[in-house]
Design an enzyme around this catalytic site. Structure first.
Site, PDB file in Angstrom:
ATOM      1  N   GLU A 110      30.606  38.582  29.869  1.00 50.48           N
ATOM      2  CA  GLU A 110      31.222  39.912  30.017  1.00 50.48           C
ATOM      3  C   GLU A 110      31.868  40.369  28.715  1.00 50.48           C
ATOM      4  O   GLU A 110      32.709  39.670  28.138  1.00 50.48           O
ATOM      5  CB  GLU A 110      32.268  39.850  31.142  1.00 50.48           C
ATOM      6  CG  GLU A 110      32.889  41.205  31.438  1.00 50.48           C
ATOM      7  CD  GLU A 110      33.879  41.171  32.595  1.00 50.48           C
ATOM      8  OE1 GLU A 110      33.742  40.299  33.484  1.00 50.48           O
ATOM      9  OE2 GLU A 110      34.789  42.007  32.603  1.00 50.48           O
ATOM     10  N   LYS A 121      40.666  37.944  39.578  1.00 50.03           N
ATOM     11  CA  LYS A 121      39.356  37.868  38.909  1.00 50.03           C
ATOM     12  C   LYS A 121      39.568  37.967  37.393  1.00 50.03           C
ATOM     13  O   LYS A 121      38.917  37.277  36.608  1.00 50.03           O
ATOM     14  CB  LYS A 121      38.450  39.001  39.427  1.00 50.03           C
ATOM     15  CG  LYS A 121      37.019  38.932  38.956  1.00 50.03           C
ATOM     16  CD  LYS A 121      36.790  39.605  37.616  1.00 50.03           C
ATOM     17  CE  LYS A 121      35.337  39.542  37.200  1.00 50.03           C
ATOM     18  NZ  LYS A 121      35.126  40.074  35.849  1.00 50.03           N
ATOM     19  N   ASP A 134      33.604  21.948  35.823  1.00 45.59           N
ATOM     20  CA  ASP A 134      32.939  22.539  36.990  1.00 45.59           C
ATOM     21  C   ASP A 134      33.676  23.816  37.425  1.00 45.59           C
ATOM     22  O   ASP A 134      34.698  23.754  38.102  1.00 45.59           O
ATOM     23  CB  ASP A 134      32.954  21.470  38.102  1.00 45.59           C
ATOM     24  CG  ASP A 134      32.262  21.923  39.362  1.00 45.59           C
ATOM     25  OD1 ASP A 134      32.038  23.135  39.528  1.00 45.59           O
ATOM     26  OD2 ASP A 134      31.961  21.053  40.191  1.00 45.59           O
ATOM     27  N   HIS A 153      36.065  48.950  27.444  1.00 51.48           N
ATOM     28  CA  HIS A 153      34.817  48.559  28.085  1.00 51.48           C
ATOM     29  C   HIS A 153      33.659  49.435  27.626  1.00 51.48           C
ATOM     30  O   HIS A 153      32.575  48.948  27.354  1.00 51.48           O
ATOM     31  CB  HIS A 153      34.951  48.720  29.609  1.00 51.48           C
ATOM     32  CG  HIS A 153      35.292  47.449  30.282  1.00 51.48           C
ATOM     33  ND1 HIS A 153      34.365  46.700  30.952  1.00 51.48           N
ATOM     34  CD2 HIS A 153      36.456  46.787  30.390  1.00 51.48           C
ATOM     35  CE1 HIS A 153      34.958  45.632  31.435  1.00 51.48           C
ATOM     36  NE2 HIS A 153      36.223  45.648  31.115  1.00 51.48           N
TER      37      HIS A 153
HETATM   38  C1  MEV Z   1      37.393  42.857  34.730  1.00 50.86           C
HETATM   39  O1  MEV Z   1      36.514  41.802  34.484  1.00 50.86           O
HETATM   40  C2  MEV Z   1      38.750  42.321  35.071  1.00 50.86           C
HETATM   41  C3  MEV Z   1      39.777  43.371  35.488  1.00 50.86           C
HETATM   42  O2  MEV Z   1      39.258  44.170  36.546  1.00 50.86           O
HETATM   43  C4  MEV Z   1      41.001  42.628  35.925  1.00 50.86           C
HETATM   44  C5  MEV Z   1      42.068  43.508  36.545  1.00 50.86           C
HETATM   45  O3  MEV Z   1      41.750  44.548  37.128  1.00 50.86           O
HETATM   46  O4  MEV Z   1      43.235  43.082  36.477  1.00 50.86           O
HETATM   47  C6  MEV Z   1      40.087  44.305  34.349  1.00 50.86           C
END
Ligand code: MEV
Length: 438
Positions: A85, A280, A296, A393
């Protein structure tokens, strides 16, 4: 419809690809070439990779990036990160730099116990099972001596063995619940080997127990396996600084930043939809280091998310507060990592990643990895509550599109300049490039 295949694993790599192309890819030569293009010219190295798994036909590249300037417990580290990513490595680096100018990260391993279970069924008198267990506990420990000998030399081994009655939740269901210290190894093989031996001894001893009736002698082992839930293998990472040092932006004071940041964390603490995305972001940092160091990531993911729901509701892994003018941001997570065994001594890039990290112990790697997660979350929240994440992004997205459509270096430069002031979409990029070319 293609026919099922027999003996696929026995085919050579080229034969496997031939079968694949013929049956699933319309005998497309281009597809075959793509698979072969990723083979390594160094046959020995390729063979090593072929043998990591079964039925290997090619290699699948992921980028290995570096995030420098991580000041952790007073020492600078550069973090190897494997991730597909865009923006993650940039965000980690930015966060690392920011905190290195404010005292850096502190990280501590709070405890390091791993868990394994023998799951079994027993129909009969629990008190009899209990006294059998008490009697045979030394025998259980002795039975795994050949496996634990070396681990004990390194200071690890079996910590506790308990008999757990789970019959309230599932009829006739019991466990041997075992805690291990596996030192610098992740310890999966060690734990599973010990558990399988325990299961064997337990079953044997039950079938020979003189005071057991026939039903009791028929103790049934269901399975023996480590748990990837490690709530007694906890790492804590933290950053702090005076609130007024938080802002780098003229539009926002440190106080305003802290307030908004803490609010964003609080939302993730109470709102599972947000918590999943918030966490995430934490995992973006953690997984990237876990992958680079040959650990892992599925085990790590499963364990951390289970921990995030330990109070019955999925919640934020990170927390933030301001006390007496000091902003604090921290995280505690369960993390079982190894720096010896497994891929760590096999995969040349994993070995290198560990060299880059100055050959850390498992504890040090756990600290570094947790810091990567905290740094990543800080960077994500910082963007979210200030500029929004799309700005960064979309810049990377623009580069990806430009690479996809094979723009030249000069075209890339002009396009980047143009899209500083225009909205990036796939079609707008193509349109602009066509305009530029014509
Ligand atoms: C993207 O990979 C991760 C985010 O969505 C985490 C977040 O929203 O805190 C930017």
């Amino acid at each position: 419809m293609t026919k099922p295949v027999n003996g696929f694993s026995k085919l050579t790599k080229t034969e496997k690809i031939g079968w694949l192309a013929e049956n699933y890819l319309n005998s497309d030569k281009k597809a075959v070439n793509i698979l072969k293009q990723y083979w390594n010219e160094d046959e020995k190295l390729q063979k090593l990779h072929d043998e990591f798994i079964e039925n290997t036909v090619s290699n699948f590249y992921l980028p290995l990036g570096l995030a420098p300037n991580f000041l952790i417990n007073g020492n600078y580290h550069v973090l190897p990160m494997v991730i597909e990513e865009s923006s993650v490595v940039a965000a980690a680096s930015k966060s690392a730099k920011f905190w290195s100018e404010r005292g850096g990260f502190t990280a501590t391993v709070i405890n390091q116990k791993k868990i394994g279970q023998v799951h079994f069924l027993f129909k009969g008198d629990f008190s009899k099972l209990e006294s059998l267990f008490k009697n045979i506990e030394p025998k259980l420990r002795e039975s795994v001596q050949p496996i634990t000998k070396n681990m004990e030399k390194r200071g690890g081994g079996i910590l506790e063995i308990d008999l757990v009655d789970k019959t309230q939740e599932l009829e006739n269901y019991y466990q041997l619940f075992v805690k291990f210290d596996t030192r610098d190894s992740m310890g999966a093989n060690f734990i599973n080997s010990c558990l399988e031996k325990f299961a064997e001894v337990l079953q044997q001893e039950a079938s020979n127990a003189e005071n057991f009736n026939e039903q009791e002698k028929d103790l049934q082992i269901i399975m023996s396996i480590l748990s990837n839930y490690v709530p007694e293998c906890i790492v804590r990472a933290e950053v702090s600084c005076p609130v007024n040092e938080l802002s780098e932006d003229k539009n926002m004071t440190g106080e305003q930043f802290a307030e908004k940041f803490i609010q964003a964390v609080k939302i993730a603490e109470i709102e599972p939809y947000r918590a999943v995305t918030h966490n995430k972001g934490v995992m973006n940092g953690i997984d990237a280091v876990v992958l680079a160091t040959g650990n892992d990531f599925r085990a790590v993911e499963a364990g951390i998310h289970a921990y995030a729901s330990r109070n019955g509701k999925y919640s934020s892994l990170t927390h933030a507060e301001v006390t007496h003018g000091i902003f604090r941001f921290w995280m505690e997570i369960p993390l079982a990592l190894g720096t010896v065994g497994g891929l760590t001594s096999l995969h040349p890039l994993v070995k290198l990643a560990l060299d880059i990290l100055q050959r850390p112990s498992a504890e040090e790697l756990m600290e570094i990895t947790t810091v990567a997660g905290l740094a990543q979350n800080f960077a994500a929240l910082r963007s979210l509550i200030t500029t929004g994440i799309q700005q960064g992004h979309m810049k990377m997205h623009l580069m990806n599109i430009l690479n996809q459509i094979q723009a030249t270096e000069l075209e890339k430069e002009e396009m980047v300049a143009y899209f500083t002031h225009h909205t990036i979409t796939h079609s707008s990029v193509i349109e602009q490039l066509e305009k530029m070319r014509s």
